[in-house]
Design an enzyme around this catalytic site. Structure first.
Site, PDB file in Angstrom:
ATOM      1  N   ASP A   1     -13.922  69.462  65.603  1.00 45.30           N
ATOM      2  CA  ASP A   1     -12.641  68.576  65.734  1.00 45.30           C
ATOM      3  C   ASP A   1     -13.098  67.264  64.718  1.00 45.30           C
ATOM      4  O   ASP A   1     -13.925  66.629  65.260  1.00 45.30           O
ATOM      5  CB  ASP A   1     -12.425  68.267  66.994  1.00 45.30           C
ATOM      6  CG  ASP A   1     -11.184  67.055  67.123  1.00 45.30           C
ATOM      7  OD1 ASP A   1     -10.740  66.802  66.093  1.00 45.30           O
ATOM      8  OD2 ASP A   1     -10.674  67.025  68.313  1.00 45.30           O
TER       9      ASP A   1
ATOM     10  N   ASN B   1     -10.283  70.183  54.252  1.00 45.18           N
ATOM     11  CA  ASN B   1      -8.949  70.533  54.058  1.00 45.18           C
ATOM     12  C   ASN B   1      -8.405  69.956  55.132  1.00 45.18           C
ATOM     13  O   ASN B   1      -6.653  70.076  54.909  1.00 45.18           O
ATOM     14  CB  ASN B   1      -8.841  72.148  54.153  1.00 45.18           C
ATOM     15  CG  ASN B   1      -7.417  72.709  54.091  1.00 45.18           C
ATOM     16  OD1 ASN B   1      -6.741  72.959  53.255  1.00 45.18           O
ATOM     17  ND2 ASN B   1      -7.423  73.088  55.347  1.00 45.18           N
TER      18      ASN B   1
ATOM     19  N   TYR C   1       1.557  59.360  55.102  1.00 42.39           N
ATOM     20  CA  TYR C   1       0.916  60.745  54.543  1.00 42.39           C
ATOM     21  C   TYR C   1       0.516  60.434  53.185  1.00 42.39           C
ATOM     22  O   TYR C   1      -0.570  60.549  52.773  1.00 42.39           O
ATOM     23  CB  TYR C   1       1.776  62.018  54.789  1.00 42.39           C
ATOM     24  CG  TYR C   1       1.163  63.051  54.173  1.00 42.39           C
ATOM     25  CD1 TYR C   1       0.296  63.868  54.783  1.00 42.39           C
ATOM     26  CD2 TYR C   1       1.644  63.425  52.834  1.00 42.39           C
ATOM     27  CE1 TYR C   1      -0.423  64.999  54.324  1.00 42.39           C
ATOM     28  CE2 TYR C   1       0.887  64.468  52.172  1.00 42.39           C
ATOM     29  CZ  TYR C   1       0.154  65.457  52.914  1.00 42.39           C
ATOM     30  OH  TYR C   1      -0.540  66.462  52.200  1.00 42.39           O
TER      31      TYR C   1
ATOM     32  N   LYS D   1      -3.139  59.953  51.493  1.00 41.06           N
ATOM     33  CA  LYS D   1      -3.789  60.562  50.337  1.00 41.06           C
ATOM     34  C   LYS D   1      -4.122  59.901  49.232  1.00 41.06           C
ATOM     35  O   LYS D   1      -5.100  60.069  48.678  1.00 41.06           O
ATOM     36  CB  LYS D   1      -2.776  61.605  49.895  1.00 41.06           C
ATOM     37  CG  LYS D   1      -2.525  62.784  51.136  1.00 41.06           C
ATOM     38  CD  LYS D   1      -3.873  63.668  51.618  1.00 41.06           C
ATOM     39  CE  LYS D   1      -3.584  64.703  52.305  1.00 41.06           C
ATOM     40  NZ  LYS D   1      -4.905  65.639  52.901  1.00 41.06           N
TER      41      LYS D   1
ATOM     42  N   THR E   1       3.598  76.006  54.144  1.00 42.75           N
ATOM     43  CA  THR E   1       2.669  76.078  55.485  1.00 42.75           C
ATOM     44  C   THR E   1       3.494  75.621  56.535  1.00 42.75           C
ATOM     45  O   THR E   1       4.545  75.249  56.600  1.00 42.75           O
ATOM     46  CB  THR E   1       1.672  75.009  55.131  1.00 42.75           C
ATOM     47  OG1 THR E   1       2.263  73.672  55.092  1.00 42.75           O
ATOM     48  CG2 THR E   1       0.906  75.192  53.923  1.00 42.75           C
TER      49      THR E   1
END
Length: 245
Positions: free
Chosen positions: A63, A90, A168, A172, A203
């Site tokens: 985790d 990832n 998000y 990144k 996904t």
């Protein structure tokens, strides 16, 4: 057991999607690959499926948001393999409210996004760095996104202009900044650190709304994980093509 000849890889967030396919492709290339996931039973099930195909895959409970879990994973890899040749960061989350804009996201959204997409990557990578240093020429691959590009977000007409998933996107961008800083620190040695954009992949994270399948989306990570001595360091790319920061 410490494997001496075969490369050892660890892929986070690997029980589904791009992570699982990255494991498959690395293992297909002959790399002994640790399939890491929060749920150990799921990781074991996925690993057994790939082992049934004759692939060298090993399940690992990890985790990335949990310091104790990271410490246990380090001990496991150290005792079993003694080194790590490839780390693919990832694992990631996207929990933005798509209707709220930059100013409307809750602080919990910002914090949880950065915790997984940046802080967990920093903690895991720095914890595993001694094992990466034990390898002849380790590779660190940070799975980013073209949504990290400040240049593209500021450029009207670009493919991401106005694509607002603020927490998000910013997480990144920060991951890319971390990539550059770590690559610079390690530049005199054999370890290479790079960020990749997998493409707009179908996904669970985006509800299957992508443009390419996971096999295509995993190619950038795998290619960067397997680069040679003359490969890039501190880069941001998609399928070998440089992307703007």
């Amino acid at each position: 057991m410490k494997t001496q000849s075969t490369k050892i890889a660890l892929v986070t967030g690997a029980t589904r999607g791009i992570g699982l396919e990255t494991v498959r492709q690395l293992a297909s290339a002959g790399v002994h690959t640790l399939l890491a996931g929060r749920n150990y039973e799921t990781a074991v099930a996925r690993a057994l499926e790939l082992q049934a195909e004759g692939l060298p895959v090993e399940a690992l409970r990890l985790d990335v948001d949990d310091t104790d879990s990271i410490a246990v994973a380090f001990e496991h890899v150290q005792q079993r393999h003694g080194r790590l040749d490839i780390l693919v960061n990832n694992a990631g989350v996207l929990v933005d409210d798509l209707q709220a804009g930059a100013s409307g996201q809750s602080l919990d959204t910002w914090r949880s996004t950065f915790n997984t997409n940046l802080f967990a990557v920093v903690e895991l990578t720095t914890t595993l760095l001694p094992l990466l240093r034990n390898a002849p020429a380790a590779r660190i691959v940070n799975v980013s996104s073209n949504l990290a590009s400040l240049t593209l977000h500021a450029q009207p007409g670009s493919e991401v202009y106005g694509f607002l998933v603020p927490a998000y996107n910013a997480s990144k961008s920060a991951l890319n900044a971390w990539t550059v800083q770590l690559a610079h620190e390690l530049r005199e040695g054999p370890i290479k650190v790079n960020a990749v954009h997998p493409g707009y992949v179908k996904t669970d994270m985006n509800g299957g709304q992508g443009e390419v399948d996971v096999a295509e989306g995993s190619r950038s990570s795998v290619a960067m994980a397997l680069i040679g001595f003359d490969g890039p360091n501190g880069s941001f790319s998609h399928l070998g093509e440089s992307l703007p920061w």
